[in-house]
Design a protein around this motif. Structure first.
Motif, PDB file in Angstrom:
ATOM      1  N   PHE A 190       0.751  -1.347  -0.032  1.00 50.65           N
ATOM      2  CA  PHE A 190      -0.088   0.057  -0.119  1.00 50.65           C
ATOM      3  C   PHE A 190       0.828   1.263   0.019  1.00 50.65           C
ATOM      4  O   PHE A 190       0.251   2.392  -0.252  1.00 50.65           O
ATOM      5  N   LEU A 191       2.200   1.376   0.314  1.00 49.23           N
ATOM      6  CA  LEU A 191       2.845   2.444   0.439  1.00 49.23           C
ATOM      7  C   LEU A 191       4.012   2.588  -0.411  1.00 49.23           C
ATOM      8  O   LEU A 191       4.166   1.895  -1.452  1.00 49.23           O
ATOM      9  N   TRP A 192       4.923   3.156   0.250  1.00 51.47           N
ATOM     10  CA  TRP A 192       6.295   3.185  -0.611  1.00 51.47           C
ATOM     11  C   TRP A 192       7.514   2.934   0.350  1.00 51.47           C
ATOM     12  O   TRP A 192       7.458   2.728   1.560  1.00 51.47           O
ATOM     13  N   GLN A 193       8.659   2.720  -0.271  1.00 47.48           N
ATOM     14  CA  GLN A 193       9.751   2.474   0.505  1.00 47.48           C
ATOM     15  C   GLN A 193      10.274   3.615   1.437  1.00 47.48           C
ATOM     16  O   GLN A 193      10.338   3.684   2.632  1.00 47.48           O
ATOM     17  N   GLY A 194      10.895   4.832   0.670  1.00 43.70           N
ATOM     18  CA  GLY A 194      11.371   5.872   1.141  1.00 43.70           C
ATOM     19  C   GLY A 194      12.577   5.969   1.891  1.00 43.70           C
ATOM     20  O   GLY A 194      12.983   4.914   2.283  1.00 43.70           O
ATOM     21  N   THR A 195      13.230   6.990   1.904  1.00 44.93           N
ATOM     22  CA  THR A 195      14.545   7.351   2.511  1.00 44.93           C
ATOM     23  C   THR A 195      14.391   8.800   3.210  1.00 44.93           C
ATOM     24  O   THR A 195      13.480   9.428   2.869  1.00 44.93           O
ATOM     25  N   GLY A 196      15.392   8.807   4.209  1.00 44.99           N
ATOM     26  CA  GLY A 196      15.289  10.259   4.986  1.00 44.99           C
ATOM     27  C   GLY A 196      13.885  10.246   5.615  1.00 44.99           C
ATOM     28  O   GLY A 196      13.207   9.422   6.365  1.00 44.99           O
ATOM     29  N   VAL A 197      13.309  11.530   5.599  1.00 47.95           N
ATOM     30  CA  VAL A 197      12.233  11.798   6.454  1.00 47.95           C
ATOM     31  C   VAL A 197      11.151  11.228   5.782  1.00 47.95           C
ATOM     32  O   VAL A 197      10.207  11.082   6.703  1.00 47.95           O
ATOM     33  N   THR A 198      10.996  10.730   4.571  1.00 53.99           N
ATOM     34  CA  THR A 198       9.899  10.307   4.012  1.00 53.99           C
ATOM     35  C   THR A 198       9.778   8.914   4.810  1.00 53.99           C
ATOM     36  O   THR A 198       8.501   8.263   4.865  1.00 53.99           O
ATOM     37  N   ARG A 199      10.670   8.290   5.296  1.00 55.23           N
ATOM     38  CA  ARG A 199      10.618   6.832   5.832  1.00 55.23           C
ATOM     39  C   ARG A 199       9.660   7.059   7.229  1.00 55.23           C
ATOM     40  O   ARG A 199       8.859   6.332   7.451  1.00 55.23           O
ATOM     41  N   TYR A 200      10.012   8.045   7.805  1.00 55.51           N
ATOM     42  CA  TYR A 200       9.450   8.562   9.309  1.00 55.51           C
ATOM     43  C   TYR A 200       7.990   8.951   8.951  1.00 55.51           C
ATOM     44  O   TYR A 200       6.840   8.513   9.637  1.00 55.51           O
ATOM     45  N   ILE A 201       7.528   9.444   7.993  1.00 54.36           N
ATOM     46  CA  ILE A 201       6.387   9.940   7.407  1.00 54.36           C
ATOM     47  C   ILE A 201       5.450   8.572   7.090  1.00 54.36           C
ATOM     48  O   ILE A 201       4.232   8.612   7.446  1.00 54.36           O
TER      49      ILE A 201
END
Length: 241
Positions: free
Chosen positions: A122-133
């Motif tokens: 349902f979501l994304w992998q993300g790095t940095g701040v997007t990982r916490y979001i």
């Protein structure tokens, strides 16, 4: 002027409330249909296409996946999977409050199979701040699939959508690419080798065998032997579903 401000705030609050209701209903719909239908495509898969890795995948049903693969995934990724409600709180606390390891984010390394499934579906992998979001919706979707899907469906979706090599998604595509056979026919060693790549499938390659995979897969096989016959584990991997 004050009346105009109050009217504006009311409109904003009403819009926010309606948006929250819409997002909740949409998420509920996606979770419910996910009980029977695999995601047509995920954000991670789209990202791989954009980055030039391509997309190899072939969804298969529960009974088309070898019990060796199911056992290897639990043994390597989440040994408490059959028992927890979506989160391994002890490991999460240890990851956050324990000694910080190099190159590891606080709270990393404690993600359960349920969390990884929610993130990848349902979501994304993300790095940095997007990982916490991402963590807030990840918590929500993790609990939703635990309540609505059950353990076997979570594990089935996980093994169908997780990345198992550059542009290779799901155990059937991995089995065909690496061993030229169907997922249902994978041996214990072959299953352990594929699962051993999961922390970073673009770096830890199955073919050619990376140092990490060659070091890790025998350990997974030992854990598979240890878990085999456990009542909760057997209930989670039994066939037919």
């Amino acid at each position: 002027m004050d009346r105009n401000k109050k009217s504006l705030w009311k409109k904003l609050l009403r819009y926010l409330a309606l948006s929250c209701i819409f997002l909740f209903l949409l998420s509920l719909f996606l979770v419910l249909i996910g009980r029977w239908i695999n995601p047509p495509i995920t954000m991670t898969q789209i990202g791989n296409l954009v980055d030039g890795y391509g997309l190899k995948r072939s969804y298969v049903g529960w009974n088309e996946i070898s019990r060796n693969v199911k056992l290897a995934a639990i043994a390597s990724e989440d040994q408490l999977f059959p028992e927890h409600g979506g989160f391994d709180w002890h490991s999460l606390d240890k990851s956050i409050n324990g000694p910080k390891k190099k190159k590891r984010t606080r709270g990393g390394g404690a993600s359960t199979i349920s969390q990884q499934t929610a993130k990848n579906a349902f979501l994304w992998q993300g790095t940095g701040v997007t990982r916490y979001i991402r963590k807030v919706p990840e918590f929500y979707f993790t609990k939703m699939i635990e309540w609505c899907w059950g353990k076997q469906r979570i594990l089935e979706v996980y093994l169908n959508i997780i990345e198992m090599g550059p542009g290779i998604f799901g155990i059937e595509a991995a089995a065909q690419t690496y061993f030229h056979k169907h997922a249902r026919d994978l041996s214990r060693q072959e299953a352990a080798m594929i699962i051993a790549c999961l922390p970073n499938p673009k770096k830890f390659t199955v073919k050619p065998v990376s140092h990490r995979v060659s070091w890790r897969y025998p350990q997974i096989m030992v854990q598979m032997d240890n878990l085999e016959g456990d009542e909760d584990v057997e209930a989670a991997i039994k066939t037919p579903r």
